[in-house]
Design a protein around this motif. Structure first.
Motif, PDB file in Angstrom:
ATOM      1  N   UNK A  52       0.831  -1.209   0.000  1.00  0.00           N
ATOM      2  CA  UNK A  52       0.000   0.000   0.000  1.00  0.00           C
ATOM      3  C   UNK A  52       0.868   1.262   0.000  1.00  0.00           C
ATOM      4  N   UNK A  53       0.306   2.360  -0.466  1.00  0.00           N
ATOM      5  CA  UNK A  53       1.064   3.606  -0.590  1.00  0.00           C
ATOM      6  C   UNK A  53       1.570   4.146   0.743  1.00  0.00           C
ATOM      7  N   UNK A  54       0.875   3.856   1.828  1.00  0.00           N
ATOM      8  CA  UNK A  54       1.304   4.408   3.111  1.00  0.00           C
ATOM      9  C   UNK A  54       2.547   3.708   3.675  1.00  0.00           C
ATOM     10  N   UNK A  55       3.021   2.666   3.043  1.00  0.00           N
ATOM     11  CA  UNK A  55       4.178   1.919   3.562  1.00  0.00           C
ATOM     12  C   UNK A  55       5.471   2.723   3.531  1.00  0.00           C
ATOM     13  N   UNK A  56       5.517   3.771   2.743  1.00  0.00           N
ATOM     14  CA  UNK A  56       6.725   4.591   2.651  1.00  0.00           C
ATOM     15  C   UNK A  56       7.119   5.180   4.005  1.00  0.00           C
ATOM     16  N   UNK A  57       6.143   5.360   4.883  1.00  0.00           N
ATOM     17  CA  UNK A  57       6.433   6.039   6.151  1.00  0.00           C
ATOM     18  C   UNK A  57       7.118   5.143   7.182  1.00  0.00           C
ATOM     19  N   UNK A  58       7.195   3.827   6.911  1.00  0.00           N
ATOM     20  CA  UNK A  58       7.814   2.900   7.856  1.00  0.00           C
ATOM     21  C   UNK A  58       9.247   2.577   7.449  1.00  0.00           C
ATOM     22  N   UNK A  59      10.114   2.491   8.429  1.00  0.00           N
ATOM     23  CA  UNK A  59      11.476   2.027   8.163  1.00  0.00           C
ATOM     24  C   UNK A  59      11.435   0.535   7.864  1.00  0.00           C
ATOM     25  N   UNK A  60      12.431   0.059   7.128  1.00  0.00           N
ATOM     26  CA  UNK A  60      12.490  -1.368   6.797  1.00  0.00           C
ATOM     27  C   UNK A  60      12.493  -2.242   8.045  1.00  0.00           C
ATOM     28  N   UNK A  61      13.131  -1.786   9.111  1.00  0.00           N
ATOM     29  CA  UNK A  61      13.170  -2.586  10.336  1.00  0.00           C
ATOM     30  C   UNK A  61      11.793  -2.715  10.978  1.00  0.00           C
ATOM     31  N   UNK A  62      10.902  -1.766  10.729  1.00  0.00           N
ATOM     32  CA  UNK A  62       9.549  -1.822  11.288  1.00  0.00           C
ATOM     33  C   UNK A  62       8.706  -2.876  10.587  1.00  0.00           C
ATOM     34  N   UNK A  63       8.856  -3.004   9.275  1.00  0.00           N
ATOM     35  CA  UNK A  63       8.041  -3.953   8.520  1.00  0.00           C
ATOM     36  C   UNK A  63       8.768  -5.276   8.252  1.00  0.00           C
ATOM     37  N   UNK A  64       9.954  -5.442   8.817  1.00  0.00           N
ATOM     38  CA  UNK A  64      10.660  -6.722   8.749  1.00  0.00           C
ATOM     39  C   UNK A  64      10.150  -7.582   9.893  1.00  0.00           C
ATOM     40  N   UNK A  65       9.228  -8.490   9.605  1.00  0.00           N
ATOM     41  CA  UNK A  65       8.683  -9.367  10.634  1.00  0.00           C
ATOM     42  C   UNK A  65       9.401 -10.710  10.670  1.00  0.00           C
ATOM     43  N   UNK A  66      10.175 -11.015   9.613  1.00  0.00           N
ATOM     44  CA  UNK A  66      10.864 -12.309   9.568  1.00  0.00           C
ATOM     45  C   UNK A  66      11.895 -12.414  10.679  1.00  0.00           C
ATOM     46  N   UNK A  67      12.799 -11.442  10.755  1.00  0.00           N
ATOM     47  CA  UNK A  67      13.876 -11.533  11.742  1.00  0.00           C
ATOM     48  C   UNK A  67      13.366 -11.541  13.182  1.00  0.00           C
ATOM     49  N   UNK A  68      12.425 -10.661  13.545  1.00  0.00           N
ATOM     50  CA  UNK A  68      11.901 -10.749  14.916  1.00  0.00           C
ATOM     51  C   UNK A  68      11.222 -12.094  15.204  1.00  0.00           C
ATOM     52  N   UNK A  69      10.494 -12.631  14.226  1.00  0.00           N
ATOM     53  CA  UNK A  69       9.846 -13.934  14.426  1.00  0.00           C
ATOM     54  C   UNK A  69      10.888 -15.029  14.632  1.00  0.00           C
ATOM     55  N   UNK A  70      11.929 -15.005  13.822  1.00  0.00           N
ATOM     56  CA  UNK A  70      13.010 -15.982  13.977  1.00  0.00           C
ATOM     57  C   UNK A  70      13.713 -15.814  15.326  1.00  0.00           C
TER      58      UNK A  70
END
Length: 140
Positions: A52-70
């Motif tokens: 979605x267009x609003x994703x630009x406002x998040x840093x990559x670390x915020x939307x990286x769910x793989x590493x926190x899940x691991x």
């Protein structure tokens, strides 16, 4: 957890008999707050679909769910090395459960998980058929 802070969330359960469950939270559909928005951005990233267009406002670390899940799974194994873990979740949580199980070789039960992109598998260094037992329940 509606209205939760952005990022991957999970809860663990132990039965006292050597079995545990790590349950990942599903998609927060409240798009009026940053938690729901970041979930939608993370799901698009994991699925390889347009974000979605609003994703630009998040840093990559915020939307990286793989590493926190691991990391959550690794910490559970570290704290309870003799426990046999099952990963589960619904929607986005099911997607994370399937990825963690695929990367770790553990079992997962995923409820209505979105697909997983090749980029997500590559990020986990998964280059061949998974050796995990992943059972997906879909109601489509």
């Amino acid at each position: 957890i509606p209205g939760a802070d952005p990022g991957a969330h999970a809860i663990s359960f132990l039965d006292g008999k050597g079995r545990g469950v790590l349950a990942f939270r599903g998609l927060d559909e409240n798009l009026w707050d940053s938690g729901g928005q970041s979930d939608l951005c993370a799901e698009a990233m994991l699925s390889g679909t347009d974000a979605p267009k609003f994703c630009w406002k998040f840093q990559n670390t915020t939307v990286d769910y793989i590493n926190p899940a691991m990391n959550l799974a690794a910490e559970a194994h570290k704290q309870y090395p003799d426990v046999s873990w099952l990963y589960t979740g619904h929607s986005l949580g099911g997607q994370l459960a399937a990825l963690v199980a695929t990367a770790s070789g553990g079992p997962a039960v995923a409820f209505a998980p979105p697909g997983v992109s090749n980029a997500s598998l590559k990020a986990l260094n998964i280059t061949e058929a998974p050796k995990a037992d992943v059972f997906a329940v879909c109601n489509e």
